[in-house]
Design a protein around this motif. Structure first.
Motif, short mmCIF file in Angstrom:
data_model
loop_
_atom_site.label_atom_id
_atom_site.label_comp_id
_atom_site.label_asym_id
_atom_site.label_seq_id
_atom_site.Cartn_x
_atom_site.Cartn_y
_atom_site.Cartn_z
N SER A 121 0.84 -1.19 0.00
CA SER A 121 0.00 0.00 0.00
C SER A 121 0.88 1.24 0.00
N ARG A 122 0.23 2.41 -0.05
CA ARG A 122 0.98 3.67 -0.01
C ARG A 122 1.49 3.98 1.40
N PRO A 158 4.95 8.24 -0.91
CA PRO A 158 4.29 6.97 -1.25
C PRO A 158 5.13 6.05 -2.10
N SER A 162 0.99 3.48 -6.87
CA SER A 162 -0.08 4.38 -7.30
C SER A 162 -1.41 3.92 -6.70
N ASN A 163 -2.39 4.79 -6.72
CA ASN A 163 -3.73 4.40 -6.29
C ASN A 163 -4.29 3.39 -7.29
N GLY A 164 -4.65 2.20 -6.80
CA GLY A 164 -5.21 1.18 -7.68
C GLY A 164 -4.21 0.47 -8.55
N GLN A 166 -2.33 1.54 -10.83
CA GLN A 166 -2.50 1.94 -12.23
C GLN A 166 -1.14 2.16 -12.88
N ASP A 168 1.48 0.36 -12.38
CA ASP A 168 2.58 -0.19 -11.59
C ASP A 168 3.03 -1.53 -12.20
#
Length: 288
Positions: A121-122, A158, A162-164, A166, A168
């Motif tokens: 996670s971040r 972070p 990335s969020n989700g 995306q 990565d």
């Protein structure tokens, strides 16, 4: 006199079946006794139990070396059961599968199995795990790993997560092929001192060199550290569209800690485009 004869005949009819039944019983008893002498009893249950307990102990000892997540991973492992494979690989036989025709489109992938730190996670929680990655993306994966590691020592950073996920690279591998394609996949084992494999559920993938099915019971499917093996699957035009899960069957630890992915069978003639720039993309869950 007639009544007497009738009684005698009736008695005879009643006694005859009883005598016949007794004779048959004696006959079957002798046959059963003879058959019982031929029965060979083996201590199969205790042998399998001992093998199972040995495997459980081996896995528990291995999980104990994994650090802070070992307790949860150990509990999960015990819930999954134990795969008892044949001790003698010569006793496991597999038949030949279908090879790709010469005149069909080809989707070719070179996939590496690697050791890598997987950031969850971040918040930068992570664990040392495994991952399938396209060889063309190896440098990107290592760059993300380094960025995430450096970010742990920096406040409010972070890293490369990335969020989700995306875009990565550090994520479960998703690759695609179309109905009617020949999927050619070469697995490169870049793990440190561990054999591995890649088995696609619900596929008819075969070992390219021999044509034998790429199943866990076929020893040719397993690739030694530092080696590679090529596979192919003719995805027939009437193959059901959708996702096929793939994973390592070489060890429970590899499967539990990252060696998983998905092959998506798309309609004939499909293209896979990036949602970020509209260009063709080789892998990733977010293709359009």
């Amino acid at each position: 006199m007639r009544r007497f004869l009738s009684l005698v005949m009736a008695s005879g009819l009643a006694v005859t079946p009883m005598v016949w039944a007794a004779e048959q019983h004696d006959h079957h008893s002798s046959v059963d006794q003879a058959s019982a002498k031929k029965v060979v009893h083996r201590a199969g249950g205790s042998i399998l139990h001992d093998r199972m307990m040995e495997e459980v102990k081996r896995q528990q000892d291995f999980m104990g070396t994994k650090g802070g997540y070992s307790t949860g991973a150990d509990s999960h492992m015990l819930q999954q059961g134990v795969l008892l494979v044949a001790e003698d690989s010569a006793k496991v036989t597999v038949a030949g599968g279908q090879r790709c025709p010469a005149n069909v489109p080809v989707k070719e992938y070179h996939v590496s199995a690697i050791n890598i730190e997987i950031t969850l996670s971040r918040f930068l929680d992570y664990f040392p795990g495994y991952m399938y990655v396209l060889r063309d993306d190896l440098d990107k994966a290592r760059a993300e790993e380094a960025a995430n590691k450096a970010a742990r020592d920096t406040e409010n950073d972070p890293g490369a997560v990335s969020n989700g996920l995306q875009g990565d690279v550090i994520q479960p591998l998703v690759i695609r092929a179309n109905q009617g394609d020949c999927l050619k996949l070469t697995l490169h084992n870049d793990l440190a001192d561990e054999a591995t494999n890649l088995v696609i559920n619900g596929s008819s993938m075969v070992v390219a060199a021999t044509g034998k099915p790429a199943t866990p019971s076929n020893s040719e499917t397993t690739v030694a550290a530092g080696k590679q093996q090529s596979f192919e699957w003719y995805i027939k035009p009437d193959t059901q569209e959708g996702a096929r899960f793939f994973r390592s069957h070489a060890s429970r630890e590899q499967f539990n800690q990252g060696l998983i992915g998905m092959l998506v069978v798309e309609p004939n003639g499909s293209r896979y485009l990036s949602p970020f720039d509209g260009k063709s993309m080789a892998s990733g869950w977010e293709a359009m």
